[in-house]
Design an enzyme around this catalytic site. Structure first.
Site, mmCIF file in Angstrom:
data_model
loop_
_atom_site.group_PDB
_atom_site.id
_atom_site.type_symbol
_atom_site.label_atom_id
_atom_site.label_comp_id
_atom_site.label_asym_id
_atom_site.label_seq_id
_atom_site.Cartn_x
_atom_site.Cartn_y
_atom_site.Cartn_z
ATOM 1 N N ASN A 12 -4.668 -13.140 1.782
ATOM 2 C CA ASN A 12 -5.342 -13.885 2.836
ATOM 3 C C ASN A 12 -7.176 -13.494 2.523
ATOM 4 O OD1 ASN A 12 -3.439 -14.548 4.500
ATOM 5 N ND2 ASN A 12 -3.293 -12.724 5.526
ATOM 6 N N MET A 13 -7.787 -14.608 2.853
ATOM 7 C CA MET A 13 -9.185 -14.081 2.792
ATOM 8 C C MET A 13 -9.555 -13.942 4.469
ATOM 9 S SD MET A 13 -11.920 -13.797 1.292
ATOM 10 C CE MET A 13 -11.879 -14.617 -0.478
ATOM 11 N N GLY A 215 -2.947 11.018 12.879
ATOM 12 C CA GLY A 215 -2.031 11.350 11.590
ATOM 13 C C GLY A 215 -0.695 10.687 11.640
ATOM 14 N N ASP A 243 -2.903 -0.280 5.822
ATOM 15 C CA ASP A 243 -2.639 -0.730 4.366
ATOM 16 C C ASP A 243 -2.872 0.219 3.542
ATOM 17 O OD1 ASP A 243 -1.380 -3.238 5.855
ATOM 18 O OD2 ASP A 243 -3.408 -4.038 5.410
#
Length: 298
Positions: A12-13, A215, A243
């Site tokens: 995606n942009m 964490g 991600d």
């Protein structure tokens, strides 16, 4: 070139606006910055893996618009193999992202070309052969993810980052070797169970739950449990941090690192990502991950 990590997912942009606070329903907030940044969970994770040192390939789709060309260029600039990146007529995927001064965000995704990735070609399936890790998310149609999972051999670990969270079919779950989710996704997928790790282990053999600044936690069907703390760092923007963690984790696993070391290394990568704005613009390189890992965990 042999491949360490194959990423099947979205590109995606990201259209990113920064503002003092996130708008409430019906509210307009005056912002103080705007940027267009290549993103999408699949592209983010592919670039994260490549910068972390993995030989990485990407399977997905972009539109035949200007954003599509920019997204392809973003992948190739980091050395990602894009032979599996197809072009579909129409718009590329876009994400509308608002980020507040505390680094929190809200995101709306319009899938565009990503919605056309509903099946894999023979070349796509052949590209999975020999990969050490197949990394998928849920921003492309499930049939393609299932087909990819079924095509992997015994030497390939299928990692599913189940985001955005939605019910998962038994057919998909049967292909998953490691499930990676955040706290909200874990709660939703486990039916809001008081112990989501145990609940999720009933359907997959290994689970990682990311906890943001706290964490991550890990559990597997053999009884192992790990709690990995995160380094304390200033937070600028959390977009893409999950991600980054997942791409770095895939890299570490592809390298054969023990799970505790892999989780610590991936957590260091995520901690670096939150200190910069944007998705791909915040993803760290291997040397920086190594440095923070050594300072934090050694």
């Amino acid at each position: 070139m042999s491949i360490d990590v194959v990423v099947l997912g979205s590109a995606n942009m990201d259209l990113v606006a920064t503002a003092p606070t996130l708008p409430k329903p019906g509210e307009t907030v005056l912002g103080h910055g705007f940027a267009t940044v290549p993103g999408g969970k699949g592209l983010n994770q592919a670039v994260a893996a490549a910068r972390a040192g993995a030989r990485t390939a990407f399977i997905g789709a972009v539109g035949d618009d200007a954003f599509g060309a920019q997204l392809r260029e973003a992948l190739t600039a980091d050395g990602v193999d894009v032979s599996g990146l197809r072009e579909a007529p129409g718009a590329s995927g876009v994400a509308l992202i608002a980020v507040d001064d505390a680094g929190e965000n809200s995101i709306v995704v319009a899938p565009g070309a990503n919605a056309t990735v509903d099946a894999l070609t023979a070349a796509d399936l052949g590209g999975l052969s020999g990969a050490r890790v197949l990394l998928c998310q849920l921003e492309v149609p499930e049939p393609a993810i299932v087909a990819a999972g079924k095509a992997t051999g015994d030497t390939t670990l299928m990692i599913l980052n189940a985001a955005p969270a939605r019910p998962l079919s038994a057919e998909l779950l049967a292909t998953v070797g490691l499930l990676v989710v955040n706290e909200v996704e874990a709660a939703m997928l486990s039916g809001w169970d008081a112990d989501p790790l145990t609940a999720l282990l009933r359907v997959v053999p290994r689970v990682v739950v990311t906890l943001g600044g706290a964490g991550s936690r890990y559990a597997d069907a053999e009884g192992a449990r790990l709690d990995v703390p995160a380094p304390k760092v200033p937070v600028v923007d959390t977009t893409g941090a999950g991600d980054c963690f997942t791409g770095a984790l895939a890299t570490a696993i592809a390298e054969g690192r023990p799970m505790e070391e892999a989780l610590r290394w991936a957590t260091a990568a995520g901690a670096l990502a939150v200190q910069k704005t944007g998705a791909t613009t915040s993803l760290p390189h291997r040397a920086d991950i190594d440095q923070l890992y050594e300072v934090t965990y050694r």
